[in-house]
Design a protein around this motif. Structure first.
Motif, PDB file in Angstrom:
ATOM      1  N   MET A  86       0.811  -1.217   0.000  1.00 26.14           N
ATOM      2  CA  MET A  86       0.000   0.000   0.000  1.00 26.14           C
ATOM      3  C   MET A  86       0.843   1.266   0.000  1.00 26.14           C
ATOM      4  O   MET A  86       0.425   2.302  -0.530  1.00 26.14           O
ATOM      5  CB  MET A  86      -0.914   0.012   1.233  1.00 26.14           C
ATOM      6  CG  MET A  86      -2.006  -1.036   1.232  1.00 26.14           C
ATOM      7  SD  MET A  86      -2.753  -1.211   2.876  1.00 26.14           S
ATOM      8  CE  MET A  86      -3.307   0.474   3.195  1.00 26.14           C
ATOM      9  N   LEU A  87       2.022   1.195   0.604  1.00 22.56           N
ATOM     10  CA  LEU A  87       2.832   2.392   0.855  1.00 22.56           C
ATOM     11  C   LEU A  87       3.104   3.251  -0.387  1.00 22.56           C
ATOM     12  O   LEU A  87       2.871   4.474  -0.348  1.00 22.56           O
ATOM     13  CB  LEU A  87       4.153   1.987   1.519  1.00 22.56           C
ATOM     14  CG  LEU A  87       5.080   3.133   1.918  1.00 22.56           C
ATOM     15  CD1 LEU A  87       4.389   4.049   2.927  1.00 22.56           C
ATOM     16  CD2 LEU A  87       6.387   2.581   2.498  1.00 22.56           C
ATOM     17  N   PRO A  88       3.591   2.672  -1.489  1.00 23.11           N
ATOM     18  CA  PRO A  88       3.900   3.535  -2.645  1.00 23.11           C
ATOM     19  C   PRO A  88       2.687   4.308  -3.162  1.00 23.11           C
ATOM     20  O   PRO A  88       2.783   5.519  -3.423  1.00 23.11           O
ATOM     21  CB  PRO A  88       4.406   2.531  -3.698  1.00 23.11           C
ATOM     22  CG  PRO A  88       4.916   1.373  -2.906  1.00 23.11           C
ATOM     23  CD  PRO A  88       3.985   1.269  -1.734  1.00 23.11           C
ATOM     24  N   ALA A  89       1.565   3.624  -3.318  1.00 18.16           N
ATOM     25  CA  ALA A  89       0.374   4.283  -3.864  1.00 18.16           C
ATOM     26  C   ALA A  89      -0.181   5.326  -2.886  1.00 18.16           C
ATOM     27  O   ALA A  89      -0.723   6.357  -3.315  1.00 18.16           O
ATOM     28  CB  ALA A  89      -0.695   3.253  -4.194  1.00 18.16           C
ATOM     29  N   ILE A  90      -0.063   5.074  -1.586  1.00 16.22           N
ATOM     30  CA  ILE A  90      -0.527   6.048  -0.596  1.00 16.22           C
ATOM     31  C   ILE A  90       0.278   7.332  -0.697  1.00 16.22           C
ATOM     32  O   ILE A  90      -0.276   8.440  -0.729  1.00 16.22           O
ATOM     33  CB  ILE A  90      -0.425   5.466   0.834  1.00 16.22           C
ATOM     34  CG1 ILE A  90      -1.478   4.380   1.041  1.00 16.22           C
ATOM     35  CG2 ILE A  90      -0.591   6.567   1.874  1.00 16.22           C
ATOM     36  CD1 ILE A  90      -1.381   3.683   2.376  1.00 16.22           C
ATOM     37  N   VAL A  91       1.589   7.181  -0.776  1.00 12.27           N
ATOM     38  CA  VAL A  91       2.465   8.365  -0.858  1.00 12.27           C
ATOM     39  C   VAL A  91       2.199   9.144  -2.140  1.00 12.27           C
ATOM     40  O   VAL A  91       1.971  10.353  -2.120  1.00 12.27           O
ATOM     41  CB  VAL A  91       3.951   7.938  -0.784  1.00 12.27           C
ATOM     42  CG1 VAL A  91       4.849   9.150  -1.048  1.00 12.27           C
ATOM     43  CG2 VAL A  91       4.263   7.329   0.569  1.00 12.27           C
ATOM     44  N   VAL A  92       2.208   8.441  -3.271  1.00 10.67           N
ATOM     45  CA  VAL A  92       1.987   9.103  -4.556  1.00 10.67           C
ATOM     46  C   VAL A  92       0.574   9.690  -4.628  1.00 10.67           C
ATOM     47  O   VAL A  92       0.367  10.795  -5.125  1.00 10.67           O
ATOM     48  CB  VAL A  92       2.220   8.117  -5.723  1.00 10.67           C
ATOM     49  CG1 VAL A  92       1.881   8.769  -7.064  1.00 10.67           C
ATOM     50  CG2 VAL A  92       3.665   7.635  -5.736  1.00 10.67           C
ATOM     51  N   GLY A  93      -0.408   8.935  -4.128  1.00  9.75           N
ATOM     52  CA  GLY A  93      -1.791   9.387  -4.165  1.00  9.75           C
ATOM     53  C   GLY A  93      -2.015  10.642  -3.347  1.00  9.75           C
ATOM     54  O   GLY A  93      -2.714  11.568  -3.781  1.00  9.75           O
ATOM     55  N   TYR A 141       8.408 -10.016   1.352  1.00  6.72           N
ATOM     56  CA  TYR A 141       8.153  -8.599   1.584  1.00  6.72           C
ATOM     57  C   TYR A 141       8.607  -7.776   0.377  1.00  6.72           C
ATOM     58  O   TYR A 141       7.958  -6.785   0.008  1.00  6.72           O
ATOM     59  CB  TYR A 141       8.885  -8.126   2.842  1.00  6.72           C
ATOM     60  CG  TYR A 141       8.308  -8.668   4.125  1.00  6.72           C
ATOM     61  CD1 TYR A 141       6.992  -8.382   4.486  1.00  6.72           C
ATOM     62  CD2 TYR A 141       9.066  -9.444   4.986  1.00  6.72           C
ATOM     63  CE1 TYR A 141       6.442  -8.868   5.671  1.00  6.72           C
ATOM     64  CE2 TYR A 141       8.539  -9.942   6.169  1.00  6.72           C
ATOM     65  CZ  TYR A 141       7.225  -9.647   6.501  1.00  6.72           C
ATOM     66  OH  TYR A 141       6.698 -10.138   7.675  1.00  6.72           O
ATOM     67  N   LYS A 142       9.713  -8.181  -0.220  1.00  5.33           N
ATOM     68  CA  LYS A 142      10.224  -7.461  -1.390  1.00  5.33           C
ATOM     69  C   LYS A 142       9.227  -7.526  -2.542  1.00  5.33           C
ATOM     70  O   LYS A 142       8.954  -6.514  -3.204  1.00  5.33           O
ATOM     71  CB  LYS A 142      11.566  -8.056  -1.821  1.00  5.33           C
ATOM     72  CG  LYS A 142      12.168  -7.369  -3.040  1.00  5.33           C
ATOM     73  CD  LYS A 142      13.492  -8.020  -3.431  1.00  5.33           C
ATOM     74  CE  LYS A 142      14.075  -7.350  -4.680  1.00  5.33           C
ATOM     75  NZ  LYS A 142      15.363  -7.985  -5.088  1.00  5.33           N
ATOM     76  N   GLN A 143       8.668  -8.704  -2.782  1.00 13.57           N
ATOM     77  CA  GLN A 143       7.683  -8.845  -3.853  1.00 13.57           C
ATOM     78  C   GLN A 143       6.437  -8.020  -3.573  1.00 13.57           C
ATOM     79  O   GLN A 143       5.866  -7.403  -4.481  1.00 13.57           O
ATOM     80  CB  GLN A 143       7.310 -10.318  -4.035  1.00 13.57           C
ATOM     81  CG  GLN A 143       8.400 -11.159  -4.687  1.00 13.57           C
ATOM     82  CD  GLN A 143       8.071 -12.639  -4.676  1.00 13.57           C
ATOM     83  OE1 GLN A 143       7.585 -13.175  -3.677  1.00 13.57           O
ATOM     84  NE2 GLN A 143       8.329 -13.309  -5.792  1.00 13.57           N
ATOM     85  N   ALA A 144       6.003  -7.998  -2.316  1.00 12.32           N
ATOM     86  CA  ALA A 144       4.824  -7.207  -1.947  1.00 12.32           C
ATOM     87  C   ALA A 144       5.070  -5.727  -2.241  1.00 12.32           C
ATOM     88  O   ALA A 144       4.195  -5.038  -2.793  1.00 12.32           O
ATOM     89  CB  ALA A 144       4.498  -7.404  -0.472  1.00 12.32           C
ATOM     90  N   PHE A 145       6.243  -5.226  -1.889  1.00 15.84           N
ATOM     91  CA  PHE A 145       6.570  -3.820  -2.139  1.00 15.84           C
ATOM     92  C   PHE A 145       6.653  -3.531  -3.639  1.00 15.84           C
ATOM     93  O   PHE A 145       6.182  -2.490  -4.112  1.00 15.84           O
ATOM     94  CB  PHE A 145       7.888  -3.452  -1.472  1.00 15.84           C
ATOM     95  CG  PHE A 145       8.279  -2.009  -1.651  1.00 15.84           C
ATOM     96  CD1 PHE A 145       7.611  -1.009  -0.957  1.00 15.84           C
ATOM     97  CD2 PHE A 145       9.308  -1.656  -2.521  1.00 15.84           C
ATOM     98  CE1 PHE A 145       7.961   0.332  -1.132  1.00 15.84           C
ATOM     99  CE2 PHE A 145       9.657  -0.329  -2.697  1.00 15.84           C
ATOM    100  CZ  PHE A 145       8.983   0.673  -2.000  1.00 15.84           C
ATOM    101  N   GLN A 146       7.245  -4.457  -4.387  1.00 15.58           N
ATOM    102  CA  GLN A 146       7.348  -4.278  -5.839  1.00 15.58           C
ATOM    103  C   GLN A 146       5.973  -4.238  -6.491  1.00 15.58           C
ATOM    104  O   GLN A 146       5.725  -3.425  -7.400  1.00 15.58           O
ATOM    105  CB  GLN A 146       8.193  -5.406  -6.438  1.00 15.58           C
ATOM    106  CG  GLN A 146       9.679  -5.319  -6.084  1.00 15.58           C
ATOM    107  CD  GLN A 146      10.443  -6.552  -6.528  1.00 15.58           C
ATOM    108  OE1 GLN A 146       9.922  -7.677  -6.516  1.00 15.58           O
ATOM    109  NE2 GLN A 146      11.692  -6.362  -6.911  1.00 15.58           N
ATOM    110  N   ILE A 147       5.075  -5.101  -6.032  1.00 15.72           N
ATOM    111  CA  ILE A 147       3.696  -5.071  -6.543  1.00 15.72           C
ATOM    112  C   ILE A 147       3.051  -3.735  -6.206  1.00 15.72           C
ATOM    113  O   ILE A 147       2.288  -3.169  -7.000  1.00 15.72           O
ATOM    114  CB  ILE A 147       2.877  -6.248  -5.967  1.00 15.72           C
ATOM    115  CG1 ILE A 147       3.412  -7.582  -6.512  1.00 15.72           C
ATOM    116  CG2 ILE A 147       1.387  -6.096  -6.294  1.00 15.72           C
ATOM    117  CD1 ILE A 147       2.808  -8.807  -5.871  1.00 15.72           C
ATOM    118  N   GLY A 148       3.364  -3.207  -5.024  1.00 20.04           N
ATOM    119  CA  GLY A 148       2.859  -1.900  -4.632  1.00 20.04           C
ATOM    120  C   GLY A 148       3.324  -0.787  -5.560  1.00 20.04           C
ATOM    121  O   GLY A 148       2.580   0.156  -5.833  1.00 20.04           O
ATOM    122  N   LEU A 149       4.554  -0.906  -6.066  1.00 23.47           N
ATOM    123  CA  LEU A 149       5.057   0.078  -7.023  1.00 23.47           C
ATOM    124  C   LEU A 149       4.245   0.029  -8.313  1.00 23.47           C
ATOM    125  O   LEU A 149       3.906   1.077  -8.888  1.00 23.47           O
ATOM    126  CB  LEU A 149       6.537  -0.183  -7.323  1.00 23.47           C
ATOM    127  CG  LEU A 149       7.516   0.056  -6.166  1.00 23.47           C
ATOM    128  CD1 LEU A 149       8.929  -0.357  -6.575  1.00 23.47           C
ATOM    129  CD2 LEU A 149       7.504   1.527  -5.742  1.00 23.47           C
TER     130      LEU A 149
END
Length: 260
Positions: A86-93, A141-149
């Motif tokens: 969720m983190l990347p989209a939250i920040v960008v959003g 965790y790395k894959q989860a973050f990459q999917i978030g990107l």
């Protein structure tokens, strides 16, 4: 009666397309155009019925979601994976929300993102990526973050959140089923937050006279989404993403012809 007919049709379209990689935004824009249902009330209605689709995910994956609330970080999929996704989209959003709403919610943008998203899906299918996560509990965790990107691409209307995250999941080493299921789970907090924010900003457009109309669309989207999610998971195992990409190209042509 005509208003309730519109609510049912829009609810069906939302429920069918929200979790398919075909862009629910593109379909709702096109459907609203043909039904003559446009303007601020239509935008608020579209936001509201998304919550009906989200409720369908909660019902289908309630056991998995309940386990995530236990905050167990020792083994398998946990709340940490969702937070990282969720983190990347939250920040960008949060940074670009108003700019995106003001400048990108137009048919021209939808046409471009439908095509680009379709190309991404074809690329994901063509690339021979080693599958390191064949279940949700294999996801790192790395894959989860990459999917978030990849999910950040869904901030562009028409790109399709599920299309971006499923294609992204495949590209970082998950199989189709795992990518789709993780996409659905991440959608719950993301869409509740996004829809909630939009509803708060547009609450002045809501009226008690619209309760029946809005609830009709909500319930319709919920029921249709229940059927669509189960069917999509079975279909994805057989035909993969490429046919959906070609469908997006056809939809882009329709949007260009009728709305531009």
């Amino acid at each position: 009666m005509q208003e309730y007919f519109v609510a049912i049709i829009m609810g069906i379209v939302e429920g069918l397309t929200e979790f398919l990689p075909v862009s629910s935004t593109g379909h709702l824009i096109l459907t609203g155009h043909f039904l003559g249902f446009t303007g601020e009330k239509a935008k608020t209605f579209e936001i509201f019925i998304q919550l009906g689709s989200i409720l369908a995910v909660v019902v289908i994956f309630w056991k998995r979601m309940l386990s995530l609330l236990q905050f167990n970080f020792q083994k398998g999929l946990n709340i940490g994976h969702l937070l990282l996704a969720m983190l990347p989209a939250i920040v960008v959003g949060l940074v670009f929300h108003d700019l995106i709403k003001q400048y990108l919610f137009y048919p021209q943008t939808v046409v471009i993102t439908l095509v680009v998203g379709g190309l991404l899906m074809i690329f994901a299918e063509k690339r021979n990526q080693v599958e390191t996560a064949t279940t949700l509990d294999d996801l790192s965790y790395k894959q989860a973050f990459q999917i978030g990107l990849f999910q950040c691409l869904a901030l562009f209307p028409g790109f399709s959140r599920s299309g971006a995250t499923i294609a992204g999941g495949i590209l970082v080493g998950t199989n189709h089923k795992t990518a789709a299921e993780f996409s659905f789970l991440v959608a719950v907090p993301m869409m509740v937050a996004a829809s909630g924010l939009d509803l708060v900003k547009s609450y002045e457009r809501l009226s008690t006279n619209d309760i029946g109309f809005f609830l009709t669309g909500f319930v319709t989207a919920f029921i249709v989404a229940l059927l669509a999610i189960v069917s999509f998971l079975k279909l994805l195992a057989k035909i993969k993403l490429t046919p959906f990409a070609y469908y997006r190209f056809v939809l882009a042509i329709l949007v260009a012809l009728f709305l531009i």
